[in-house]
Design a protein around this motif. Sequence first.
Motif, PDB file in Angstrom:
ATOM      1  N   LEU A 106      37.786   6.914  80.279  1.00 48.98           N
ATOM      2  CA  LEU A 106      37.317   5.928  79.302  1.00 48.98           C
ATOM      3  C   LEU A 106      35.846   6.131  78.954  1.00 48.98           C
ATOM      4  O   LEU A 106      35.441   5.920  77.808  1.00 48.98           O
ATOM      5  CB  LEU A 106      37.554   4.510  79.820  1.00 48.98           C
ATOM      6  CG  LEU A 106      39.022   4.107  79.937  1.00 48.98           C
ATOM      7  CD1 LEU A 106      39.149   2.755  80.635  1.00 48.98           C
ATOM      8  CD2 LEU A 106      39.694   4.085  78.579  1.00 48.98           C
ATOM      9  N   ASP A 107      35.045   6.564  79.916  1.00 48.13           N
ATOM     10  CA  ASP A 107      33.630   6.826  79.652  1.00 48.13           C
ATOM     11  C   ASP A 107      33.464   7.954  78.635  1.00 48.13           C
ATOM     12  O   ASP A 107      32.570   7.909  77.788  1.00 48.13           O
ATOM     13  CB  ASP A 107      32.893   7.175  80.945  1.00 48.13           C
ATOM     14  CG  ASP A 107      32.714   5.976  81.862  1.00 48.13           C
ATOM     15  OD1 ASP A 107      32.881   4.824  81.395  1.00 48.13           O
ATOM     16  OD2 ASP A 107      32.431   6.193  83.057  1.00 48.13           O
ATOM     17  N   ILE A 108      34.319   8.952  78.726  1.00 48.80           N
ATOM     18  CA  ILE A 108      34.266  10.065  77.767  1.00 48.80           C
ATOM     19  C   ILE A 108      34.646   9.576  76.377  1.00 48.80           C
ATOM     20  O   ILE A 108      34.105  10.041  75.376  1.00 48.80           O
ATOM     21  CB  ILE A 108      35.186  11.224  78.223  1.00 48.80           C
ATOM     22  CG1 ILE A 108      34.599  11.887  79.470  1.00 48.80           C
ATOM     23  CG2 ILE A 108      35.376  12.244  77.108  1.00 48.80           C
ATOM     24  CD1 ILE A 108      35.514  12.888  80.125  1.00 48.80           C
ATOM     25  N   ALA A 109      35.550   8.618  76.303  1.00 53.09           N
ATOM     26  CA  ALA A 109      36.021   8.114  75.008  1.00 53.09           C
ATOM     27  C   ALA A 109      34.911   7.396  74.245  1.00 53.09           C
ATOM     28  O   ALA A 109      34.980   7.273  73.031  1.00 53.09           O
ATOM     29  CB  ALA A 109      37.202   7.172  75.218  1.00 53.09           C
ATOM     30  N   SER A 110      33.915   6.933  74.914  1.00 56.79           N
ATOM     31  CA  SER A 110      32.737   6.265  74.331  1.00 56.79           C
ATOM     32  C   SER A 110      33.089   5.166  73.329  1.00 56.79           C
ATOM     33  O   SER A 110      32.594   5.138  72.218  1.00 56.79           O
ATOM     34  CB  SER A 110      31.789   7.288  73.706  1.00 56.79           C
ATOM     35  OG  SER A 110      32.400   7.941  72.606  1.00 56.79           O
ATOM     36  N   GLY A 111      33.975   4.276  73.765  1.00 53.78           N
ATOM     37  CA  GLY A 111      34.276   3.102  72.957  1.00 53.78           C
ATOM     38  C   GLY A 111      35.379   3.265  71.934  1.00 53.78           C
ATOM     39  O   GLY A 111      35.792   2.298  71.315  1.00 53.78           O
ATOM     40  N   LYS A 112      35.846   4.468  71.722  1.00 52.16           N
ATOM     41  CA  LYS A 112      36.924   4.682  70.767  1.00 52.16           C
ATOM     42  C   LYS A 112      38.257   4.435  71.467  1.00 52.16           C
ATOM     43  O   LYS A 112      38.523   4.976  72.523  1.00 52.16           O
ATOM     44  CB  LYS A 112      36.880   6.107  70.228  1.00 52.16           C
ATOM     45  CG  LYS A 112      35.625   6.407  69.446  1.00 52.16           C
ATOM     46  CD  LYS A 112      35.599   7.843  68.982  1.00 52.16           C
ATOM     47  CE  LYS A 112      34.291   8.137  68.289  1.00 52.16           C
ATOM     48  NZ  LYS A 112      34.162   9.544  67.959  1.00 52.16           N
ATOM     49  N   ILE A 113      39.094   3.603  70.860  1.00 52.93           N
ATOM     50  CA  ILE A 113      40.369   3.256  71.473  1.00 52.93           C
ATOM     51  C   ILE A 113      41.501   3.828  70.622  1.00 52.93           C
ATOM     52  O   ILE A 113      41.805   3.312  69.553  1.00 52.93           O
ATOM     53  CB  ILE A 113      40.539   1.727  71.620  1.00 52.93           C
ATOM     54  CG1 ILE A 113      39.417   1.126  72.450  1.00 52.93           C
ATOM     55  CG2 ILE A 113      41.900   1.392  72.209  1.00 52.93           C
ATOM     56  CD1 ILE A 113      39.456   1.451  73.914  1.00 52.93           C
ATOM     57  N   GLY A 114      42.082   4.905  71.112  1.00 50.56           N
ATOM     58  CA  GLY A 114      43.266   5.496  70.501  1.00 50.56           C
ATOM     59  C   GLY A 114      44.427   5.354  71.463  1.00 50.56           C
ATOM     60  O   GLY A 114      44.357   4.602  72.441  1.00 50.56           O
ATOM     61  N   ASN A 115      45.479   6.094  71.227  1.00 51.17           N
ATOM     62  CA  ASN A 115      46.670   6.002  72.079  1.00 51.17           C
ATOM     63  C   ASN A 115      46.383   6.407  73.522  1.00 51.17           C
ATOM     64  O   ASN A 115      46.878   5.768  74.450  1.00 51.17           O
ATOM     65  CB  ASN A 115      47.802   6.853  71.503  1.00 51.17           C
ATOM     66  CG  ASN A 115      48.364   6.264  70.233  1.00 51.17           C
ATOM     67  OD1 ASN A 115      48.275   5.060  70.011  1.00 51.17           O
ATOM     68  ND2 ASN A 115      48.929   7.102  69.388  1.00 51.17           N
ATOM     69  N   VAL A 116      45.594   7.466  73.723  1.00 56.63           N
ATOM     70  CA  VAL A 116      45.283   7.918  75.084  1.00 56.63           C
ATOM     71  C   VAL A 116      44.485   6.847  75.814  1.00 56.63           C
ATOM     72  O   VAL A 116      44.774   6.520  76.970  1.00 56.63           O
ATOM     73  CB  VAL A 116      44.524   9.262  75.069  1.00 56.63           C
ATOM     74  CG1 VAL A 116      44.034   9.638  76.464  1.00 56.63           C
ATOM     75  CG2 VAL A 116      45.395  10.365  74.491  1.00 56.63           C
ATOM     76  N   GLU A 117      43.494   6.286  75.141  1.00 62.05           N
ATOM     77  CA  GLU A 117      42.653   5.272  75.775  1.00 62.05           C
ATOM     78  C   GLU A 117      43.459   4.022  76.108  1.00 62.05           C
ATOM     79  O   GLU A 117      43.263   3.422  77.168  1.00 62.05           O
ATOM     80  CB  GLU A 117      41.465   4.915  74.863  1.00 62.05           C
ATOM     81  CG  GLU A 117      40.456   6.024  74.700  1.00 62.05           C
ATOM     82  CD  GLU A 117      40.884   7.137  73.753  1.00 62.05           C
ATOM     83  OE1 GLU A 117      40.268   8.207  73.795  1.00 62.05           O
ATOM     84  OE2 GLU A 117      41.854   6.943  72.972  1.00 62.05           O
ATOM     85  N   MET A 118      44.367   3.632  75.214  1.00 59.52           N
ATOM     86  CA  MET A 118      45.215   2.473  75.513  1.00 59.52           C
ATOM     87  C   MET A 118      46.079   2.753  76.737  1.00 59.52           C
ATOM     88  O   MET A 118      46.208   1.901  77.622  1.00 59.52           O
ATOM     89  CB  MET A 118      46.103   2.125  74.315  1.00 59.52           C
ATOM     90  CG  MET A 118      45.352   1.395  73.245  1.00 59.52           C
ATOM     91  SD  MET A 118      46.381   0.548  72.014  1.00 59.52           S
ATOM     92  CE  MET A 118      47.723   1.648  71.735  1.00 59.52           C
ATOM     93  N   ASP A 119      46.645   3.939  76.816  1.00 60.36           N
ATOM     94  CA  ASP A 119      47.463   4.306  77.964  1.00 60.36           C
ATOM     95  C   ASP A 119      46.644   4.244  79.253  1.00 60.36           C
ATOM     96  O   ASP A 119      47.088   3.697  80.263  1.00 60.36           O
ATOM     97  CB  ASP A 119      48.036   5.714  77.764  1.00 60.36           C
ATOM     98  CG  ASP A 119      48.991   6.111  78.862  1.00 60.36           C
ATOM     99  OD1 ASP A 119      49.978   5.381  79.087  1.00 60.36           O
ATOM    100  OD2 ASP A 119      48.753   7.159  79.496  1.00 60.36           O
ATOM    101  N   VAL A 120      45.428   4.767  79.199  1.00 60.20           N
ATOM    102  CA  VAL A 120      44.540   4.738  80.368  1.00 60.20           C
ATOM    103  C   VAL A 120      44.222   3.293  80.751  1.00 60.20           C
ATOM    104  O   VAL A 120      44.218   2.945  81.927  1.00 60.20           O
ATOM    105  CB  VAL A 120      43.255   5.555  80.110  1.00 60.20           C
ATOM    106  CG1 VAL A 120      42.224   5.333  81.208  1.00 60.20           C
ATOM    107  CG2 VAL A 120      43.578   7.041  79.982  1.00 60.20           C
TER     108      VAL A 120
END
Length: 127
Positions: free
Chosen positions: A63-77
């Motif tokens: 999630l830290d790498i995603a830097s606030g962007k929420i896509g399908n991978v981030e939602m799954d995480v």
Amino acid sequence: MRYYLKYIIIGVVLVAAIVTTTVLIVNNNNKKEEQKLAFREEGIAYFDAGDYEKALTSFQSALDIASGKIGNVEMDVCFYKARAQYEMGDTEGAVEPYTSIIEHNDHAKAYFLRGNLYYSLGEEEKA
């Protein structure tokens, strides 16, 4: 003629710099995406092994790498992170990942699971 040649050379150098910068940015974004997916997979492996603390660390790194962007991978995480927190007995902490999902993507499953957590915490109004 010489006057124009100077500006042509400057133009070529600027175009080359822009192309090089663009390539570096794209490569960096690809590496970040690979790292994010690797942390996710690592977290899932720890989760499946029952090592929820290490799973949380891996999920948070993704999630830290995603830097606030929420896509399908981030939602799954986020779903995995909430479940790992719940399994560790941190019911209050498990609410936060579901809230993040809801704030970025009005997701029915996240509402349902967050409502269950609130109910188990005795917060029926929030549930």
